[in-house]
Design a protein around this motif. Sequence first.
Motif, PDB file in Angstrom:
ATOM      1  N   HIS A  15       8.440   5.780  -1.840  1.00 57.23           N
ATOM      2  CA  HIS A  15       8.574   4.370  -2.583  1.00 57.23           C
ATOM      3  C   HIS A  15       9.224   4.513  -4.082  1.00 57.23           C
ATOM      4  CE1 HIS A  15       7.369   0.447  -4.578  1.00 57.23           C
ATOM      5  NE2 HIS A  15       7.402  -0.096  -3.450  1.00 57.23           N
ATOM      6  N   PRO A  16       9.907   3.637  -4.705  1.00 59.15           N
ATOM      7  CA  PRO A  16      10.749   3.671  -5.922  1.00 59.15           C
ATOM      8  C   PRO A  16       9.669   3.883  -7.015  1.00 59.15           C
ATOM      9  CG  PRO A  16      11.757   2.180  -4.637  1.00 59.15           C
ATOM     10  CD  PRO A  16      10.776   2.484  -3.803  1.00 59.15           C
ATOM     11  N   ARG A  17       8.387   3.270  -6.757  1.00 58.80           N
ATOM     12  CA  ARG A  17       7.560   3.184  -7.790  1.00 58.80           C
ATOM     13  C   ARG A  17       6.234   4.073  -7.371  1.00 58.80           C
ATOM     14  NH1 ARG A  17       7.684  -0.742 -12.031  1.00 58.80           N
ATOM     15  NH2 ARG A  17       6.034   0.666 -12.696  1.00 58.80           N
ATOM     16  N   ALA A  18       6.539   5.255  -6.697  1.00 64.29           N
ATOM     17  CA  ALA A  18       5.481   6.087  -6.243  1.00 64.29           C
ATOM     18  C   ALA A  18       4.346   6.538  -7.307  1.00 64.29           C
ATOM     19  CB  ALA A  18       6.164   7.160  -5.252  1.00 64.29           C
ATOM     20  N   GLY A  19       3.408   6.584  -6.894  1.00 67.32           N
ATOM     21  CA  GLY A  19       2.350   6.710  -8.065  1.00 67.32           C
ATOM     22  C   GLY A  19       1.916   5.759  -8.670  1.00 67.32           C
ATOM     23  N   TRP A  20       2.019   4.738  -8.301  1.00 62.27           N
ATOM     24  CA  TRP A  20       1.802   3.416  -9.058  1.00 62.27           C
ATOM     25  C   TRP A  20       0.231   3.376  -9.521  1.00 62.27           C
ATOM     26  CZ3 TRP A  20      -1.304   0.069  -6.111  1.00 62.27           C
ATOM     27  CH2 TRP A  20      -1.022   0.295  -4.675  1.00 62.27           C
ATOM     28  N   THR A  21      -0.721   3.777  -8.717  1.00 57.42           N
ATOM     29  CA  THR A  21      -1.923   3.808  -9.415  1.00 57.42           C
ATOM     30  C   THR A  21      -2.359   4.495 -10.430  1.00 57.42           C
ATOM     31  OG1 THR A  21      -2.541   5.711  -7.534  1.00 57.42           O
ATOM     32  CG2 THR A  21      -2.846   3.387  -6.602  1.00 57.42           C
ATOM     33  N   PHE A  22      -1.561   5.505 -10.540  1.00 61.53           N
ATOM     34  CA  PHE A  22      -1.990   6.258 -11.723  1.00 61.53           C
ATOM     35  C   PHE A  22      -1.028   6.211 -12.920  1.00 61.53           C
ATOM     36  CE2 PHE A  22      -3.412   8.559  -8.115  1.00 61.53           C
ATOM     37  CZ  PHE A  22      -5.003   8.390  -8.179  1.00 61.53           C
ATOM     38  N   LYS A  23       0.184   5.838 -12.602  1.00 62.40           N
ATOM     39  CA  LYS A  23       1.524   5.817 -13.580  1.00 62.40           C
ATOM     40  C   LYS A  23       1.370   4.388 -14.412  1.00 62.40           C
ATOM     41  CE  LYS A  23       4.788   8.575 -11.422  1.00 62.40           C
ATOM     42  NZ  LYS A  23       6.024   8.765 -10.474  1.00 62.40           N
ATOM     43  N   ASP A  24       0.780   3.356 -13.616  1.00 65.39           N
ATOM     44  CA  ASP A  24       1.132   1.869 -14.252  1.00 65.39           C
ATOM     45  C   ASP A  24      -0.171   1.320 -14.558  1.00 65.39           C
ATOM     46  OD1 ASP A  24       3.913   2.142 -13.547  1.00 65.39           O
ATOM     47  OD2 ASP A  24       3.679   1.170 -11.704  1.00 65.39           O
ATOM     48  N   VAL A  25      -1.118   2.083 -13.936  1.00 64.42           N
ATOM     49  CA  VAL A  25      -2.478   1.349 -14.412  1.00 64.42           C
ATOM     50  C   VAL A  25      -3.837   2.400 -15.238  1.00 64.42           C
ATOM     51  CG1 VAL A  25      -4.929   0.059 -13.444  1.00 64.42           C
ATOM     52  CG2 VAL A  25      -2.469  -0.365 -12.664  1.00 64.42           C
ATOM     53  N   PRO A  26      -4.173   2.315 -16.172  1.00 64.48           N
ATOM     54  CA  PRO A  26      -5.163   3.024 -16.899  1.00 64.48           C
ATOM     55  C   PRO A  26      -6.304   3.497 -15.839  1.00 64.48           C
ATOM     56  CG  PRO A  26      -4.523   1.216 -18.351  1.00 64.48           C
ATOM     57  CD  PRO A  26      -4.225   0.993 -17.196  1.00 64.48           C
ATOM     58  N   PHE A  27      -6.544   4.909 -16.006  1.00 66.48           N
ATOM     59  CA  PHE A  27      -7.575   5.322 -15.143  1.00 66.48           C
ATOM     60  C   PHE A  27      -8.841   4.959 -15.784  1.00 66.48           C
ATOM     61  CE2 PHE A  27     -10.829   8.443 -14.394  1.00 66.48           C
ATOM     62  CZ  PHE A  27     -10.513   8.504 -12.903  1.00 66.48           C
ATOM     63  N   VAL A  28      -9.803   4.370 -14.748  1.00 67.45           N
ATOM     64  CA  VAL A  28     -11.061   3.960 -15.472  1.00 67.45           C
ATOM     65  C   VAL A  28     -12.102   4.749 -14.327  1.00 67.45           C
ATOM     66  CG1 VAL A  28     -12.704   2.039 -15.678  1.00 67.45           C
ATOM     67  CG2 VAL A  28     -10.549   2.069 -16.321  1.00 67.45           C
ATOM     68  N   GLU A  29     -12.599   5.792 -14.367  1.00 73.10           N
ATOM     69  CA  GLU A  29     -13.472   6.619 -13.583  1.00 73.10           C
ATOM     70  C   GLU A  29     -14.340   5.700 -12.433  1.00 73.10           C
ATOM     71  OE1 GLU A  29     -16.525  10.250 -13.137  1.00 73.10           O
ATOM     72  OE2 GLU A  29     -15.517   9.944 -15.050  1.00 73.10           O
ATOM     73  N   ASP A  64       8.530  -4.796  -3.024  1.00 73.99           N
ATOM     74  CA  ASP A  64       9.015  -4.269  -1.547  1.00 73.99           C
ATOM     75  C   ASP A  64       8.001  -3.205  -1.440  1.00 73.99           C
ATOM     76  OD1 ASP A  64      11.191  -5.718  -1.301  1.00 73.99           O
ATOM     77  OD2 ASP A  64      12.410  -4.559  -2.418  1.00 73.99           O
ATOM     78  N   GLY A  65       7.823  -2.924   0.080  1.00 79.85           N
ATOM     79  CA  GLY A  65       7.207  -1.819   0.401  1.00 79.85           C
ATOM     80  C   GLY A  65       6.205  -1.961   1.677  1.00 79.85           C
ATOM     81  N   LYS A  66       5.620  -0.812   2.262  1.00 81.60           N
ATOM     82  CA  LYS A  66       4.897  -1.193   3.214  1.00 81.60           C
ATOM     83  C   LYS A  66       3.485  -1.918   2.811  1.00 81.60           C
ATOM     84  CE  LYS A  66       6.409   3.395   4.979  1.00 81.60           C
ATOM     85  NZ  LYS A  66       5.878   4.735   5.271  1.00 81.60           N
ATOM     86  N   ARG A  67       2.972  -2.749   3.640  1.00 74.50           N
ATOM     87  CA  ARG A  67       2.022  -3.723   3.607  1.00 74.50           C
ATOM     88  C   ARG A  67       0.841  -3.409   4.368  1.00 74.50           C
ATOM     89  NH1 ARG A  67       3.664  -7.395  -0.323  1.00 74.50           N
ATOM     90  NH2 ARG A  67       5.939  -7.650  -0.413  1.00 74.50           N
ATOM     91  N   LEU A  68      -0.228  -3.638   3.969  1.00 75.12           N
ATOM     92  CA  LEU A  68      -1.394  -3.532   4.989  1.00 75.12           C
ATOM     93  C   LEU A  68      -1.633  -4.605   5.844  1.00 75.12           C
ATOM     94  CD1 LEU A  68      -4.073  -2.249   5.478  1.00 75.12           C
ATOM     95  CD2 LEU A  68      -5.269  -3.758   3.770  1.00 75.12           C
ATOM     96  N   PHE A  69      -1.265  -5.654   5.422  1.00 74.98           N
ATOM     97  CA  PHE A  69      -1.179  -6.802   6.479  1.00 74.98           C
ATOM     98  C   PHE A  69       0.116  -7.454   6.709  1.00 74.98           C
ATOM     99  CE2 PHE A  69      -5.112  -7.230   4.116  1.00 74.98           C
ATOM    100  CZ  PHE A  69      -5.993  -6.893   4.896  1.00 74.98           C
ATOM    101  N   ILE A 127       0.912  -1.312  -0.101  1.00 77.63           N
ATOM    102  CA  ILE A 127      -0.008  -0.236  -0.101  1.00 77.63           C
ATOM    103  C   ILE A 127       0.766   1.311  -0.088  1.00 77.63           C
ATOM    104  CG2 ILE A 127      -2.010  -1.063   1.149  1.00 77.63           C
ATOM    105  CD1 ILE A 127      -0.985   0.418   3.784  1.00 77.63           C
ATOM    106  N   ASP A 128       2.160   0.891  -0.154  1.00 80.16           N
ATOM    107  CA  ASP A 128       3.176   2.257  -0.021  1.00 80.16           C
ATOM    108  C   ASP A 128       3.149   3.065  -1.233  1.00 80.16           C
ATOM    109  OD1 ASP A 128       5.350   3.534   0.570  1.00 80.16           O
ATOM    110  OD2 ASP A 128       6.754   1.845   1.097  1.00 80.16           O
ATOM    111  N   SER A 129       2.927   4.252  -1.055  1.00 83.25           N
ATOM    112  CA  SER A 129       2.728   5.621  -1.877  1.00 83.25           C
ATOM    113  C   SER A 129       2.084   5.261  -3.177  1.00 83.25           C
ATOM    114  CB  SER A 129       4.578   5.632  -2.345  1.00 83.25           C
ATOM    115  OG  SER A 129       5.251   5.820  -1.164  1.00 83.25           O
ATOM    116  N   PRO A 130       0.925   5.086  -3.129  1.00 80.94           N
ATOM    117  CA  PRO A 130       0.051   4.753  -4.233  1.00 80.94           C
ATOM    118  C   PRO A 130      -0.058   6.044  -5.186  1.00 80.94           C
ATOM    119  CG  PRO A 130      -1.188   5.019  -2.392  1.00 80.94           C
ATOM    120  CD  PRO A 130      -0.133   5.080  -1.968  1.00 80.94           C
ATOM    121  N   GLY A 131      -0.195   7.228  -4.440  1.00 81.07           N
ATOM    122  CA  GLY A 131      -0.284   8.430  -5.397  1.00 81.07           C
ATOM    123  C   GLY A 131       0.931   9.400  -5.256  1.00 81.07           C
TER     124      GLY A 131
END
Length: 184
Positions: free
Chosen positions: A24-38, A149-154, A16-20
């Motif tokens: 994290h080295p891949r910070a912003g992964w929710t928007f950079k790596d996966v197409p936006f679907v409203e 790698d990164g911070k995990r929820l569980f 769950i680390d740095s999604p926006g």
Amino acid sequence: MRTLIVTEFISLDGVIDSPGGGSHPRAGWTFKDVPFVEEAYEIKGREQLEAGAMLIGRVSYDEFAPVWPSMDDFAEYNEMPKYVVSSTLSNPEWHNTHVLRSLDDVAKLKQGDGAPILVHGSATLAQGLAAAGLVDRYHLLVFPILLGDGKRLFGSGDPHTRLDLVECEAYSNGVIKQVFDVVR
């Protein structure tokens, strides 16, 4: 009693680390790596309308407070009471923000009447809340990406917990909404 909901953007491998943005080295992964679907984000708008308070940890506060107050998309969050669990924060500047010093303080907050309390970000806080038996529900947007790698929820030491799936939907970009109630 208020419902405590942990809401997260989460990779398929539990990060769950740095999604926006963030460190994290891949910070912003929710928007950079996966197409936006409203429609995949419908739950985020619903959360803002239904929540009565937001609960975050100190690191999330430090990341959100300089940015969210100026964002129209977060108007409801900016107006609602916000609680930061921190042993060091004093005099928070974000409008309507209060400091809680412990998970015992969170338990007392939860005992009151009112709309749900949403927990955003903060893997450490979410894990502590789960270990203390304070989480009632999880709202997860699972992204089709492996971050490694990164911070995990569980965490590896989380207590055995049974969850009931109460809502699930898959979207064209591969994101899956999963809503789970904690079974007590």
